[in-house]
Design an enzyme around this catalytic site. Structure first.
Site, PDB file in Angstrom:
ATOM      1  N   SER A  21       1.782  -3.134   4.186  1.00 57.82           N
ATOM      2  CA  SER A  21       1.338  -2.012   3.637  1.00 57.82           C
ATOM      3  C   SER A  21       0.109  -2.177   2.672  1.00 57.82           C
ATOM      4  CB  SER A  21       2.534  -1.256   3.112  1.00 57.82           C
ATOM      5  OG  SER A  21       2.039   0.220   3.137  1.00 57.82           O
ATOM      6  N   HIS A  55       2.089   5.564   6.956  1.00 53.95           N
ATOM      7  CA  HIS A  55       1.723   4.813   8.157  1.00 53.95           C
ATOM      8  C   HIS A  55       2.170   6.145   9.516  1.00 53.95           C
ATOM      9  CE1 HIS A  55       0.795   1.498   5.829  1.00 53.95           C
ATOM     10  NE2 HIS A  55       1.890   1.413   5.209  1.00 53.95           N
TER      11      HIS A  55
END
Length: 303
Positions: free
Chosen positions: A86, A190
């Protein structure tokens, strides 16, 4: 062969930067980065409470700063590959020479602000599913309207969506899942909920001139090795609203012949996954400067 990895959001804990700032030059570097992005990183890394550092706009630059400080403390490192989970992908981009430290911190500050703003539109969150069959779990999540936002491998998937959808998941777990654990994040990262942040990050990226990676850069979009700075930057932008495929990153590590993995501060999450998914690979998490000597030994053996 050594891979250097950087963790994502949720790894931060109150006061975790305190011992790192005792290292020579660390406080000065952090101060310069704080001035550059208009955020007191030393305060948030040493004095702020858990709620304050859970704020997306704070947590993301704090994690990148920690990853850069801890890796710099290792001295000259020549990893065979780098990757990040991430927001850790921005840290990894700096490790690979795609971004300099200031550009990385500037980009992640804008990323954190944009994602916090997107998260404020709808109350959303993320929960980790432990155990179970991935195909069964993904189908179950989609039935509940949730997104499998992190496919982490080693029996772990992170679901993201509205708080109502996550509450339904808690009451109705997929078959075989042992436990559902809410994560300390402030949004459904996400996923499509982050669409507005992608547009803002794309604008911010136009101000950056990236260099090509100096080492293998493994992208968590699909586990592929990216060879140009332009593509790394493009993926950093789109990744905000796309699932993290850490499972595929670990498959690539295996294919590359990785024999050791070091996770930058605040380490622990990615080494835990690697221990289960990459048997035989030596792992080390940089949690405090006390871990540096062992890390340097690992580097001498595997880099």
């Amino acid at each position: 062969m050594l891979v250097l990895v950087a963790p994502g959001q949720g790894a931060q804990t109150p006061g975790f930067l305190t011992p790192w700032l005792e290292l020579p030059g660390a406080a000065d570097r952090l101060g310069a980065w704080s001035d550059a992005i208009g955020l007191d990183l030393a305060h948030y890394g040493t004095q702020a409470d858990a709620d304050a550092i859970r704020d997306t706009a704070v947590a993301q630059p704090l994690l990148v700063a920690a990853g850069l400080l801890s890796a710099a403390a290792l001295g000259d490192v020549a990893p065979g590959a780098v990757a990040g989970h991430s927001v850790g992908e921005i840290t990894a981009a700096a490790y690979a020479g795609v971004l300099d430290d200031t550009a990385a911190l500037t980009l992640v500050r804008k990323r954190g602000l944009a994602m916090a703003e997107a998260a404020a539109i709808t109350e959303t969150g993320m929960s980790a599913l432990l155990g179970g069959d991935p195909e069964v779990s993904v189908a179950h999540l989609e039935k509940l309207g949730l997104t499998p936002a992190n496919m982490n491998g080693a029996g772990q998937i992170v679901a993201a969506g509205t708080m109502e959808q996550l509450a339904a998941l808690n009451e109705d777990k997929p078959e075989g899942v042992r436990k559902v654990v809410p994560l300390k994040v402030a949004g459904a990262f996400h996923t499509h909920h982050m669409g507005p942040a992608v547009d803002k990050l794309a604008e911010a990226a136009k101000e950056i001139v990236p260099a090509d990676p100096e080492v293998a850069y493994v992208s968590n979009k699909d586990g592929s090795t990216v060879t140009t700075g332009a593509e790394v930057l493009e993926r950093l932008v789109g990744q905000v609203a796309n699932p993290v495929r850490w499972d595929l990153c670990m498959e690539t590590f295996r294919e590359l012949g990785v024999t050791a993995l070091i996770e930058a501060c605040p380490g622990g999450t990615l080494t835990g996954l690697a221990k289960r998914a990459l048997p035989g690979v030596k792992t080390l998490a940089l949690k405090t400067p006390d871990d540096l000597d062992a890390a340097r030994e690992l580097i001498a053996e595997h880099a």
